[in-house]
Scaffold this motif. Structure first.
Motif, PDB file in Angstrom:
ATOM      1  N   ASP A 263     -20.531  32.179  18.897  1.00 56.28           N
ATOM      2  CA  ASP A 263     -19.002  32.452  18.635  1.00 56.28           C
ATOM      3  C   ASP A 263     -19.049  31.530  17.194  1.00 56.28           C
ATOM      4  OD1 ASP A 263     -18.172  33.688  20.665  1.00 56.28           O
ATOM      5  OD2 ASP A 263     -17.447  31.894  21.775  1.00 56.28           O
ATOM      6  N   LYS A 264     -19.372  30.631  17.098  1.00 51.90           N
ATOM      7  CA  LYS A 264     -19.241  29.915  15.822  1.00 51.90           C
ATOM      8  C   LYS A 264     -20.781  29.135  15.390  1.00 51.90           C
ATOM      9  CE  LYS A 264     -14.682  27.905  16.356  1.00 51.90           C
ATOM     10  NZ  LYS A 264     -13.989  26.779  16.226  1.00 51.90           N
ATOM     11  N   PRO A 265     -21.210  29.476  14.191  1.00 56.00           N
ATOM     12  CA  PRO A 265     -22.492  29.138  13.787  1.00 56.00           C
ATOM     13  C   PRO A 265     -22.874  27.505  13.993  1.00 56.00           C
ATOM     14  CG  PRO A 265     -21.480  30.457  12.072  1.00 56.00           C
ATOM     15  CD  PRO A 265     -20.486  30.330  12.987  1.00 56.00           C
ATOM     16  N   LYS A 266     -23.990  27.261  14.446  1.00 48.63           N
ATOM     17  CA  LYS A 266     -24.371  25.852  14.647  1.00 48.63           C
ATOM     18  C   LYS A 266     -25.386  25.400  13.369  1.00 48.63           C
ATOM     19  CE  LYS A 266     -23.784  25.826  19.679  1.00 48.63           C
ATOM     20  NZ  LYS A 266     -24.661  25.534  21.005  1.00 48.63           N
ATOM     21  N   GLU A 267     -25.233  24.096  13.206  1.00 51.26           N
ATOM     22  CA  GLU A 267     -25.968  23.317  12.217  1.00 51.26           C
ATOM     23  C   GLU A 267     -27.433  23.388  12.961  1.00 51.26           C
ATOM     24  OE1 GLU A 267     -24.865  19.697  10.443  1.00 51.26           O
ATOM     25  OE2 GLU A 267     -23.125  20.325   9.865  1.00 51.26           O
ATOM     26  N   ARG A 268     -27.680  23.204  14.423  1.00 50.21           N
ATOM     27  CA  ARG A 268     -28.814  23.252  14.695  1.00 50.21           C
ATOM     28  C   ARG A 268     -28.683  23.948  16.060  1.00 50.21           C
ATOM     29  NH1 ARG A 268     -31.500  17.387  17.237  1.00 50.21           N
ATOM     30  NH2 ARG A 268     -33.574  18.491  18.071  1.00 50.21           N
ATOM     31  N   LEU A 269     -29.700  24.594  16.450  1.00 51.16           N
ATOM     32  CA  LEU A 269     -29.772  25.470  17.627  1.00 51.16           C
ATOM     33  C   LEU A 269     -30.713  24.745  18.495  1.00 51.16           C
ATOM     34  CD1 LEU A 269     -30.635  29.049  16.200  1.00 51.16           C
ATOM     35  CD2 LEU A 269     -28.628  28.357  16.945  1.00 51.16           C
ATOM     36  N   TYR A 270     -30.236  24.847  19.955  1.00 53.73           N
ATOM     37  CA  TYR A 270     -30.907  24.116  21.023  1.00 53.73           C
ATOM     38  C   TYR A 270     -31.679  25.173  21.958  1.00 53.73           C
ATOM     39  CZ  TYR A 270     -28.182  20.177  19.559  1.00 53.73           C
ATOM     40  OH  TYR A 270     -27.703  18.894  18.831  1.00 53.73           O
ATOM     41  N   ASN A 271     -32.448  24.633  22.741  1.00 54.39           N
ATOM     42  CA  ASN A 271     -33.392  25.575  23.528  1.00 54.39           C
ATOM     43  C   ASN A 271     -32.221  26.430  24.507  1.00 54.39           C
ATOM     44  OD1 ASN A 271     -35.707  24.949  22.898  1.00 54.39           O
ATOM     45  ND2 ASN A 271     -35.904  23.342  24.340  1.00 54.39           N
ATOM     46  N   LYS A 272     -31.083  25.990  24.815  1.00 49.82           N
ATOM     47  CA  LYS A 272     -30.219  26.693  25.776  1.00 49.82           C
ATOM     48  C   LYS A 272     -29.587  27.806  24.952  1.00 49.82           C
ATOM     49  CE  LYS A 272     -26.259  23.839  24.645  1.00 49.82           C
ATOM     50  NZ  LYS A 272     -25.030  23.113  25.468  1.00 49.82           N
ATOM     51  N   ASP A 273     -29.559  27.734  23.532  1.00 48.15           N
ATOM     52  CA  ASP A 273     -28.893  28.852  22.594  1.00 48.15           C
ATOM     53  C   ASP A 273     -29.911  29.908  22.492  1.00 48.15           C
ATOM     54  OD1 ASP A 273     -26.854  27.482  21.998  1.00 48.15           O
ATOM     55  OD2 ASP A 273     -27.755  26.294  20.554  1.00 48.15           O
ATOM     56  N   LEU A 274     -31.227  29.546  22.456  1.00 46.27           N
ATOM     57  CA  LEU A 274     -32.320  30.591  22.668  1.00 46.27           C
ATOM     58  C   LEU A 274     -32.311  31.521  23.793  1.00 46.27           C
ATOM     59  CD1 LEU A 274     -35.093  28.699  20.799  1.00 46.27           C
ATOM     60  CD2 LEU A 274     -33.186  29.865  19.802  1.00 46.27           C
ATOM     61  N   LYS A 275     -31.650  31.131  24.857  1.00 52.71           N
ATOM     62  CA  LYS A 275     -31.670  31.724  26.212  1.00 52.71           C
ATOM     63  C   LYS A 275     -30.394  32.511  26.300  1.00 52.71           C
ATOM     64  CE  LYS A 275     -35.473  29.937  27.616  1.00 52.71           C
ATOM     65  NZ  LYS A 275     -36.888  30.779  27.557  1.00 52.71           N
ATOM     66  N   VAL A 276     -29.690  32.544  25.435  1.00 59.97           N
ATOM     67  CA  VAL A 276     -28.450  33.420  25.417  1.00 59.97           C
ATOM     68  C   VAL A 276     -28.671  34.838  25.752  1.00 59.97           C
ATOM     69  CG1 VAL A 276     -26.155  34.212  24.457  1.00 59.97           C
ATOM     70  CG2 VAL A 276     -26.959  31.934  23.952  1.00 59.97           C
ATOM     71  N   GLU A 277     -28.047  35.356  26.657  1.00 62.35           N
ATOM     72  CA  GLU A 277     -28.336  37.162  26.987  1.00 62.35           C
ATOM     73  C   GLU A 277     -27.562  38.063  25.967  1.00 62.35           C
ATOM     74  OE1 GLU A 277     -27.959  40.112  30.709  1.00 62.35           O
ATOM     75  OE2 GLU A 277     -27.897  37.945  30.890  1.00 62.35           O
ATOM     76  N   SER A 278     -28.427  38.689  25.189  1.00 59.86           N
ATOM     77  CA  SER A 278     -27.630  39.455  24.267  1.00 59.86           C
ATOM     78  C   SER A 278     -28.877  40.323  23.555  1.00 59.86           C
ATOM     79  CB  SER A 278     -27.006  38.779  22.965  1.00 59.86           C
ATOM     80  OG  SER A 278     -26.573  39.482  22.052  1.00 59.86           O
ATOM     81  N   PRO A 279     -28.652  41.793  23.514  1.00 62.17           N
ATOM     82  CA  PRO A 279     -29.439  42.392  22.648  1.00 62.17           C
ATOM     83  C   PRO A 279     -29.770  42.044  21.327  1.00 62.17           C
ATOM     84  CG  PRO A 279     -27.383  43.391  22.660  1.00 62.17           C
ATOM     85  CD  PRO A 279     -27.342  42.178  23.366  1.00 62.17           C
ATOM     86  N   TYR A 280     -28.942  41.319  20.673  1.00 66.10           N
ATOM     87  CA  TYR A 280     -29.230  40.445  19.269  1.00 66.10           C
ATOM     88  C   TYR A 280     -30.269  39.300  19.536  1.00 66.10           C
ATOM     89  CZ  TYR A 280     -25.820  43.529  17.129  1.00 66.10           C
ATOM     90  OH  TYR A 280     -25.137  44.862  16.558  1.00 66.10           O
ATOM     91  N   ASN A 281     -30.374  38.850  20.680  1.00 66.46           N
ATOM     92  CA  ASN A 281     -31.366  37.772  20.770  1.00 66.46           C
ATOM     93  C   ASN A 281     -32.716  38.029  20.940  1.00 66.46           C
ATOM     94  OD1 ASN A 281     -32.684  35.357  21.542  1.00 66.46           O
ATOM     95  ND2 ASN A 281     -31.542  34.940  23.417  1.00 66.46           N
TER      96      ASN A 281
END
Length: 343
Positions: A263-281
């Motif tokens: 929804d909003k860009p983050k300065e730093r991504l966490y491991n949980k962000d890398l698990k988001v279910e999306s065809p763009y992941n």
């Protein structure tokens, strides 16, 4: 004799009255303030005459039409916006219309930075009071042909696309007529992409075919490069890494795709962000995302067409403020580069 003289007198008076009426009708209108009139493309001489009378530039359009025919004028009138004053001589009006002595239309000017997403573009244009954001976003999602625009025709029918025109609104500085609608702006931007693609080196479509890529895939990869690269010299290098990973069947694992789906860009991504279910992941799905994640520059598009041929499979951003990358051929080398980047 008296009857003949009476009829002759009536005819002379009648002819004189008509001549006086014509002469009076062709005299300049009462002087007044400058008027702006718009002669639209395809207007006939008669249409222009009616327009001139409506704005008080001439007295009588009916007589003016005959004046034009008598002097073989009106066929060379040019479209555009004119500044004319009541009180001008007929010949001066005709000369101005023939010369196309128009005034520049009032314009709006806006700049779309490279790498902006559809939502960022909408927010910027709305903040500048140039569009209604909701209407703009609705048009983006519409199944429209967008006039003669060609590149947009390559967009696949795919319900997984986050924004249908993502990547196809070319980042550029635009100047358009004041009052341009949301549809006008979108049409102008997708047409600009066509124009920019025409500036690519001759034979680029053959290169695209040799690489087995569609235009949509080209724009998609270029958008990844755009969001990942800051330093121009690295565009072709990063494009080469992406090509190498696709060729080897490796997941792209590009952080910019995660930022896009949040929804909003983050300065730093966490491991949980890398698990988001999306065809763009691209950490979770194979191959390319369904479509572009931003509007790429021509430099990024060209870098994807003509990438630097290397054996690099990995890259990591340096943390030294240079916004450059360290490149690696193997995963072990990549891990060492990660350690270096944090130093």
């Amino acid at each position: 004799m008296w009857v003949v003289l009476s009829l002759l007198g009536i005819m002379i008076i009648g002819a004189g009255s008509i001549a006086l009426y014509v002469w009076s009708s062709l005299q300049p209108a009462k002087a007044g303030d400058m008027r702006k009139i718009e002669v639209t493309r395809g207007s006939s001489a008669n249409d222009v005459a009616d327009l001139l009378e409506q704005h008080g530039i001439i007295k009588n359009s009916f007589i003016f039409k005959y004046y034009l025919k008598l002097h073989d004028q009106g066929s060379r009138f040019q479209a555009g916006q004119y500044e004319l004053n009541p009180g001008m001589e007929n010949d001066a009006i005709i000369a101005k219309l023939n010369a196309g002595d128009t005034v520049a239309a009032e314009t709006i000017r806006f700049t779309i930075p490279e790498g902006f997403t559809v939502l960022q573009i909408a927010d910027k244009l709305a903040a500048e009071s140039l569009i209604d954001k909701n209407k703009f976003i609705a048009l983006i999602a519409a199944q429209s042909a967008w006039g003669d625009a060609e590149a947009v025709r390559s967009i696949p029918e795919n319900d997984k696309l986050h924004q249908r025109l993502e990547g196809y609104l070319f980042p550029e500085t635009y100047e358009m007529k004041t009052g341009s609608t949301e549809e006008d702006i979108i049409k102008r931007m997708v047409s600009e992409l066509d124009r920019k693609l025409g500036e690519l080196p001759e034979g680029w479509l053959d290169v695209l075919e040799e690489k087995g890529m569609s235009l949509h895939e080209l724009i998609t990869i270029a958008s990844l490069v755009e969001r990942e690269v800051v330093v121009d010299e690295e565009r072709a290098l990063v494009a080469g890494v992406i090509h190498n990973r696709i060729k080897e069947g490796m997941r792209l694992q590009i952080d910019a795709t995660i930022q896009y789906l949040l929804d909003k860009p983050k300065e730093r991504l966490y491991n949980k962000d890398l698990k988001v279910e999306s065809p763009y992941n691209t950490y979770e799905v194979d191959g390319l995302p369904p479509g572009p994640i931003a509007s790429p520059s021509l430099a990024s598009i060209q870098a994807v067409l003509y990438p630097e041929e290397t054996e690099y499979m990995f890259y990591v951003t340096k943390k030294d403020g240079t916004q450059t990358h360290l490149f690696a051929k193997t995963y072990s080398e990549h891990l060492r580069n990660i350690d270096k980047s944090n130093q």
